[in-house]
Design an enzyme around this catalytic site. Structure first.
Site, short mmCIF file in Angstrom:
data_model
loop_
_atom_site.label_atom_id
_atom_site.label_comp_id
_atom_site.label_asym_id
_atom_site.label_seq_id
_atom_site.Cartn_x
_atom_site.Cartn_y
_atom_site.Cartn_z
N ASP A 109 70.49 2.87 -11.07
CA ASP A 109 69.13 2.80 -10.53
C ASP A 109 68.93 1.45 -9.88
O ASP A 109 69.08 1.28 -8.67
CB ASP A 109 68.10 3.06 -11.64
CG ASP A 109 66.67 3.06 -11.11
OD1 ASP A 109 66.45 2.86 -9.90
OD2 ASP A 109 65.75 3.24 -11.93
N CYS A 150 61.14 7.73 -8.56
CA CYS A 150 59.98 7.13 -7.92
C CYS A 150 59.46 5.99 -8.78
O CYS A 150 59.79 5.86 -9.95
CB CYS A 150 58.87 8.16 -7.72
SG CYS A 150 58.23 8.86 -9.26
N ASP A 208 66.58 6.57 -19.87
CA ASP A 208 66.63 5.41 -18.98
C ASP A 208 66.64 4.14 -19.83
O ASP A 208 65.65 3.80 -20.47
CB ASP A 208 65.42 5.42 -18.05
CG ASP A 208 65.49 4.33 -16.98
OD1 ASP A 208 66.44 3.53 -17.00
OD2 ASP A 208 64.58 4.27 -16.14
N ASP A 217 57.47 12.12 -11.28
CA ASP A 217 56.23 12.25 -12.06
C ASP A 217 55.30 11.05 -11.89
O ASP A 217 54.34 10.90 -12.65
CB ASP A 217 56.55 12.44 -13.55
CG ASP A 217 57.23 11.22 -14.18
OD1 ASP A 217 57.68 10.33 -13.43
OD2 ASP A 217 57.30 11.14 -15.42
N LYS A 224 62.22 6.53 -22.06
CA LYS A 224 62.47 5.12 -21.84
C LYS A 224 63.02 4.51 -23.12
O LYS A 224 62.45 4.68 -24.20
CB LYS A 224 61.18 4.41 -21.43
CG LYS A 224 60.63 4.84 -20.08
CD LYS A 224 61.53 4.40 -18.94
CE LYS A 224 60.91 4.68 -17.58
NZ LYS A 224 61.75 4.19 -16.47
N THR A 253 57.97 11.62 -18.01
CA THR A 253 58.42 10.44 -18.75
C THR A 253 57.69 10.27 -20.07
O THR A 253 56.46 10.32 -20.14
CB THR A 253 58.22 9.18 -17.89
OG1 THR A 253 58.98 9.31 -16.69
CG2 THR A 253 58.68 7.94 -18.64
N LYS A 276 62.11 12.68 -19.75
CA LYS A 276 62.85 11.43 -19.55
C LYS A 276 62.33 10.40 -20.52
O LYS A 276 61.12 10.12 -20.56
CB LYS A 276 62.69 10.94 -18.11
CG LYS A 276 63.30 9.57 -17.85
CD LYS A 276 63.20 9.23 -16.38
CE LYS A 276 63.57 7.78 -16.10
NZ LYS A 276 63.60 7.48 -14.66
N GLU A 296 70.48 6.49 -17.43
CA GLU A 296 70.22 5.63 -16.27
C GLU A 296 70.41 4.16 -16.62
O GLU A 296 69.99 3.70 -17.68
CB GLU A 296 68.78 5.82 -15.79
CG GLU A 296 68.51 7.03 -14.95
CD GLU A 296 67.09 6.97 -14.42
OE1 GLU A 296 66.83 6.15 -13.52
OE2 GLU A 296 66.26 7.74 -14.91
N LYS A 353 65.35 5.99 -4.81
CA LYS A 353 63.90 5.79 -4.73
C LYS A 353 63.59 5.25 -3.35
O LYS A 353 64.26 4.33 -2.87
CB LYS A 353 63.41 4.81 -5.80
CG LYS A 353 63.58 5.32 -7.23
CD LYS A 353 63.16 4.28 -8.25
CE LYS A 353 63.36 4.79 -9.67
NZ LYS A 353 63.06 3.75 -10.69
N ASP A 398 63.00 13.24 -10.67
CA ASP A 398 62.08 12.51 -11.55
C ASP A 398 60.93 11.99 -10.70
O ASP A 398 60.86 10.81 -10.36
CB ASP A 398 62.83 11.36 -12.23
CG ASP A 398 61.92 10.54 -13.14
OD1 ASP A 398 60.90 11.08 -13.61
OD2 ASP A 398 62.23 9.36 -13.37
#
Length: 325
Positions: free
Chosen positions: A222, A272, A173, A296, A148, A123, A146, A199, A244, A294
């Site tokens: 999500d 996660c 995301d 991490d 944000k 991320t 990924k 996402e 998740k 994902d």
């Protein structure tokens, strides 16, 4: 059987920033179920946007002490507690306990194929474009990043990361920040940078905003998808779901959710919360048939547990028996 549980605080490496704010540490709740010479462990991270806190999760877990003493099973747990972090920690502890009792790894107990190393996303926290570009440069050797996002200025952020990591695969995301925006138009812009997944573009509960949206990039639910009961609402609006364990309420439900989602034609991503390797290990077993992984959460911490999961160049190794399962 006896139940023990506690809250542990783990520092983040720097800060983990999304559209809702930044974190410098994560509080996880660890459940331990003791039976004779065996201890089963499970870890959960409170989902704050569900109103959970580490303290409320701990209280939910400890309230099951009598049930655990009476021989609580995984099947019974599914109806004793609702989906969420407390059930996840207990469910994973029970799986771990069964593995230790029988000397059989969880993947065999669950009827899965033997886990292999998997590519996991890493991320890039939300920030100004120059900061995100710098972070991407330090991670440019990794195969999957990924990002944000936050809504306004997202193209500049994605363009900056692409400059910093020209060869990496990219997923993004939005964390609900595209609510009220033209989703298809925003997605069309991001096709220029090779983005392959978006996402949660809109707020959970406002998924009807995606009715009729023809996005050129798959959309993944999500916050809008917790467990199997949410799949009907997601179908036709999203092309994938992010599973998740803390949302679903444990490995038991996560495996069932993944199977049902695939039966409905939805792609699967496994994600996660911020967590140590103890929280990541069970999710790894759901990831074998996932299109995107994902996991991490432990890699973003300043330190991890003994016997932690190993990651090299974006390839995450399966957990060892000294950690979990």
């Amino acid at each position: 059987m006896k139940l023990h549980a506690q809250i542990e605080r783990w520092p983040v490496a720097g800060a983990f920033t999304i559209s809702r704010g930044a974190k410098t540490h994560v509080d996880v709740v660890v459940a331990e179920i003791v039976d004779s010479d065996h201890i089963g462990r499970g870890e959960g991270t409170a989902i704050y946007y569900h109103g959970e806190s580490a303290e409320s999760v701990l209280a939910e877990i400890l309230a099951q002490a009598d049930a655990v003493a009476g021989g609580l099973t995984r099947a019974e747990l599914q109806t004793r507690l609702p989906r969420g972090t407390a059930r996840n920690a207990l469910d994973c502890a029970l799986w771990d306990l069964d593995a230790k009792r029988t000397g059989t790894p969880v993947w065999k107990l669950a009827g899965l194929t033997e886990p292999k190393p998997l590519v996991t996303a890493f991320t890039i926290s939300l920030g100004e474009p120059d900061r995100m570009e710098a972070d991407a440069r330090t991670s440019a050797h990794l195969p999957l990043l990924k990002l944000k996002l936050a809504g306004e200025g997202d193209e500049a952020r994605v363009a900056a990361v692409r400059r910093g990591a020209p060869d990496a695969r990219l997923i993004v995301d939005a964390n609900e920040a595209w609510t009220g925006r033209d989703i298809a138009a925003e997605a069309a812009i991001l096709t220029r940078y090779g983005v392959e997944l978006i996402e949660q573009p809109v707020k959970a509960g406002q998924d009807d905003l995606l009715d009729g949206v023809a996005s050129p990039i798959p959309l993944a639910a999500d916050e809008s998808c917790q467990d199997r009961f949410d799949l009907v609402r997601c179908a036709g609006r999203y092309q994938a779901i992010n599973i998740k364990l803390d949302k679903a309420g444990g490995l038991t439900e996560a495996l069932a959710l993944a199977a049902e989602a695939r039966d409905m034609g939805l792609d699967v991503m496994v994600g996660c919360m911020l967590a140590t390797s103890l929280g990541i290990a069970p999710a790894f077993l759901v990831s074998g048939a996932a299109r995107w992984v994902d996991l991490d959460g432990a890699l973003l911490l300043a330190k991890d547990r003994p016997a932690a999961m190993v990651s090299a160049d974006g390839l995450l190794e399966p957990p060892g028996p000294d950690l979990w399962g």
